[in-house]
Design an enzyme around this catalytic site. Structure first.
Site, PDB file in Angstrom:
ATOM      1  N   HIS A 256      41.303  49.961  50.881  1.00  0.00           N
ATOM      2  CA  HIS A 256      41.888  50.669  49.874  1.00  0.00           C
ATOM      3  C   HIS A 256      41.064  50.373  48.499  1.00  0.00           C
ATOM      4  CE1 HIS A 256      44.238  49.195  46.489  1.00  0.00           C
ATOM      5  NE2 HIS A 256      44.509  48.073  46.452  1.00  0.00           N
TER       6      HIS A 256
ATOM      7  N   ASN B 157      41.530  51.153  40.568  1.00  0.00           N
ATOM      8  CA  ASN B 157      42.671  50.286  41.334  1.00  0.00           C
ATOM      9  C   ASN B 157      44.075  51.186  41.594  1.00  0.00           C
ATOM     10  OD1 ASN B 157      44.257  49.089  43.938  1.00  0.00           O
ATOM     11  ND2 ASN B 157      44.525  47.346  42.896  1.00  0.00           N
TER      12      ASN B 157
ATOM     13  N   CYS C  18      49.816  46.650  46.613  1.00  0.00           N
ATOM     14  CA  CYS C  18      49.246  47.939  47.087  1.00  0.00           C
ATOM     15  C   CYS C  18      49.478  48.184  48.481  1.00  0.00           C
ATOM     16  CB  CYS C  18      47.648  47.143  46.917  1.00  0.00           C
ATOM     17  SG  CYS C  18      47.510  47.232  44.787  1.00  0.00           S
TER      18      CYS C  18
HETATM   19  N1  COA Z   1      34.707  42.194  31.169  1.00  0.00           N
HETATM   20  C1  COA Z   1      33.948  41.464  30.793  1.00  0.00           C
HETATM   21  N2  COA Z   1      33.906  40.375  31.282  1.00  0.00           N
HETATM   22  C2  COA Z   1      34.880  39.757  32.073  1.00  0.00           C
HETATM   23  C3  COA Z   1      35.576  40.422  32.371  1.00  0.00           C
HETATM   24  C4  COA Z   1      35.497  42.073  31.789  1.00  0.00           C
HETATM   25  N3  COA Z   1      36.795  42.572  32.038  1.00  0.00           N
HETATM   26  N4  COA Z   1      35.946  40.113  33.120  1.00  0.00           N
HETATM   27  C5  COA Z   1      36.490  38.362  33.122  1.00  0.00           C
HETATM   28  N5  COA Z   1      35.485  38.348  32.272  1.00  0.00           N
HETATM   29  C6  COA Z   1      34.957  37.081  32.234  1.00  0.00           C
HETATM   30  C7  COA Z   1      36.045  36.235  32.776  1.00  0.00           C
HETATM   31  O1  COA Z   1      36.171  35.840  31.629  1.00  0.00           O
HETATM   32  C8  COA Z   1      34.254  34.986  33.380  1.00  0.00           C
HETATM   33  O2  COA Z   1      33.839  34.855  32.111  1.00  0.00           O
HETATM   34  P1  COA Z   1      33.303  33.137  32.192  1.00  0.00           P
HETATM   35  O3  COA Z   1      32.199  32.349  33.233  1.00  0.00           O
HETATM   36  O4  COA Z   1      32.091  33.023  30.507  1.00  0.00           O
HETATM   37  O5  COA Z   1      34.330  32.259  33.116  1.00  0.00           O
HETATM   38  C9  COA Z   1      33.455  35.901  34.163  1.00  0.00           C
HETATM   39  O6  COA Z   1      33.608  37.203  33.407  1.00  0.00           O
HETATM   40  C10 COA Z   1      33.021  35.737  35.644  1.00  0.00           C
HETATM   41  O7  COA Z   1      35.052  36.020  35.641  1.00  0.00           O
HETATM   42  P2  COA Z   1      34.994  35.855  37.348  1.00  0.00           P
HETATM   43  O8  COA Z   1      36.392  36.098  37.103  1.00  0.00           O
HETATM   44  O9  COA Z   1      34.868  35.031  37.914  1.00  0.00           O
HETATM   45  O10 COA Z   1      34.264  37.486  37.984  1.00  0.00           O
HETATM   46  P3  COA Z   1      34.647  38.142  39.310  1.00  0.00           P
HETATM   47  O11 COA Z   1      33.342  38.502  39.730  1.00  0.00           O
HETATM   48  O12 COA Z   1      35.265  37.535  40.230  1.00  0.00           O
HETATM   49  O13 COA Z   1      34.984  39.463  39.228  1.00  0.00           O
HETATM   50  C11 COA Z   1      37.311  40.270  39.571  1.00  0.00           C
HETATM   51  C12 COA Z   1      36.598  39.435  38.499  1.00  0.00           C
HETATM   52  C13 COA Z   1      38.474  40.458  39.287  1.00  0.00           C
HETATM   53  C14 COA Z   1      36.392  41.709  38.860  1.00  0.00           C
HETATM   54  C15 COA Z   1      36.873  40.067  41.265  1.00  0.00           C
HETATM   55  O14 COA Z   1      37.232  38.623  41.063  1.00  0.00           O
HETATM   56  C16 COA Z   1      37.774  40.761  42.267  1.00  0.00           C
HETATM   57  O15 COA Z   1      38.169  41.855  42.414  1.00  0.00           O
HETATM   58  N6  COA Z   1      38.683  40.515  42.482  1.00  0.00           N
HETATM   59  C17 COA Z   1      39.910  40.989  43.547  1.00  0.00           C
HETATM   60  C18 COA Z   1      40.618  41.598  42.754  1.00  0.00           C
HETATM   61  C19 COA Z   1      41.713  42.867  42.846  1.00  0.00           C
HETATM   62  O16 COA Z   1      41.043  43.387  43.901  1.00  0.00           O
HETATM   63  N7  COA Z   1      42.876  42.439  43.133  1.00  0.00           N
HETATM   64  C20 COA Z   1      44.052  43.487  43.558  1.00  0.00           C
HETATM   65  C21 COA Z   1      44.702  43.444  44.388  1.00  0.00           C
HETATM   66  S1  COA Z   1      45.621  44.710  45.616  1.00  0.00           S
END
Ligand code: COA
Length: 335
Positions: A260, A290, A120
């Site tokens: 970003h 994103n 990215c």
């Molecule tokens: N819809 C519903 N539930 C979802 C889901 C979705 N699309 N994606 C994940 N979940 C669930 C998971 O399975 C998990 O369930 P569990 O507690 O029963 O295991 C729960 O939601 C929490 O997951 P988690 O990964 O801990 O959530 P989070 O608050 O960390 O949010 C992201 C996940 C990906 C949104 C977050 O970690 C994030 O934005 N990270 C950075 C990603 C990023 O910027 N990437 C690009 C970089 S260039």
């Protein structure tokens, strides 16, 4: 503020393009186990644009449209370009470089063209290259594109990833100018030790069937979301502070932060740490998701065309992506 003497790399035009088809969170509810409520609360994303190749929305098509808009704003013709640099990890094909296809599509016949792979962060990495090629006197006018069509490598059954991304392109024209309104500095960093926090895995390789077992699997994105989140906040904060310090600035001096657009919670954590109020942070993640390398230049173009930027405004652009890579650029706006 540091104003170095000599040739000034100046952004004189911006452009952007994205696919026609908007896919809302409600649409995604139909294909994976997710909800509008979860996506909006955890990320700030409400919809994203997803390309269709049958509508001429390949990576190079989106790039060419954004580039022509940027050239028009800059008052330059494709023949003026010495170089076309495209930051992308999703070119139309593994090779040639997407930049060569953009060169053909916009008819930039004089230019050298190549891609930069920095996840990215591709746009900020490419901008850094353009800035320094101009300062060194090697080029006068460079087209820098940030683009990705991440939808082609998403596993649409993987709710943790497929809800986050969208497709789109942004472009800027950078030229050798003079005066205080210029790209003041660009800083780029990488940490290959953390490569496996976020990567694209190849699909089934094309191997000789007698030599290796064939296990069919599609191309897909692998990400440890929580780790990426923390690394994004800490590294973008540290590099923003370094970039500001380098120019004798603080967050209070910045007119507009262009982070970003990966997650609204990452954006607000960054803004708070670098002392930039959310009223001075440009976001469009709700509509675009994103878009990887497209994220910052699309936002920049949108803000400029909406009249939200004025000559002399101080801009901080901060990015983060696979690699892990990150970058920050401080610009005194010139258009
Ligand atoms: N819809 C519903 N539930 C979802 C889901 C979705 N699309 N994606 C994940 N979940 C669930 C998971 O399975 C998990 O369930 P569990 O507690 O029963 O295991 C729960 O939601 C929490 O997951 P988690 O990964 O801990 O959530 P989070 O608050 O960390 O949010 C992201 C996940 C990906 C949104 C977050 O970690 C994030 O934005 N990270 C950075 C990603 C990023 O910027 N990437 C690009 C970089 S260039």
């Amino acid at each position: 503020m540091e104003i170095s003497s000599g040739r000034a790399p100046v952004i004189i035009g911006t452009g952007s393009a994205w696919p026609q088809r908007a896919v809302t969170n409600q649409d995604l509810q139909e294909i994976v186990d997710t909800s509008d409520e979860w996506i909006t609360r955890r990320t700030g994303i409400r919809q994203r644009y997803i390309a269709r190749a049958d509508r001429n929305e390949e990576t190079s098509d989106l790039s060419a449209a954004a580039s022509l808009a940027a050239l028009e704003m800059a008052g330059k013709s494709p023949d003026d370009l010495d170089m076309v640099i495209v930051g992308t990890v999703t070119g139309d094909r593994p090779f040639p470089a997407c930049a060569c296809l953009v060169q053909k599509k916009i008819k930039a016949s004089r230019a050298a063209a190549f891609d930069i792979s920095a996840g990215c962060s591709g746009f900020v990495y490419s901008l850094s290259m353009a800035e320094n090629l101009i300062k060194a006197g090697q080029c006068d006018t460079i087209l820098v594109v940030g683009v990705d069509r991440i939808s082609v490598m998403l596993d649409w059954k993987d709710r943790a990833n497929c809800v986050l991304f969208g497709d789109g392109a942004g472009a800027v024209v950078v030229t050798a100018g003079e005066g205080p309104n210029r790209i003041l500095s660009t800083h780029i960093r990488s940490d290959g030790e953390c490569w496996d926090m976020l990567y694209g895995e190849y699909g089934t390789p094309y191997v000789h069937p007698g030599l290796e077992p064939m296990t069919p699997k599609p191309f897909h994105v692998v990400m440890e979301g929580n780790k990426v989140f923390k690394k994004a906040v800490s590294s973008m904060t540290a590099l923003s502070q370094k970039a500001l310090e380098h120019n004798g600035l603080t967050g209070k001096d910045i007119t507009m932060l262009f982070p970003h657009q990966a997650n609204m919670r990452i954006i607000s954590a960054l803004a708070e740490r670098v002392d930039i109020g959310m009223d001075r942070v440009y976001t469009n993640i709700d509509r675009f998701g994103n878009t990887s390398s497209g994220s910052i230049p699309i936002a920049l173009d949108e803000a400029h065309r909406l009249g939200k930027l004025r000559k002399g405004d101080l801009i901080l652009m901060v990015t983060f992506g696979a690699g892990i890579t990150w970058g920050a650029s401080v610009i005194s706006w010139a258009i």
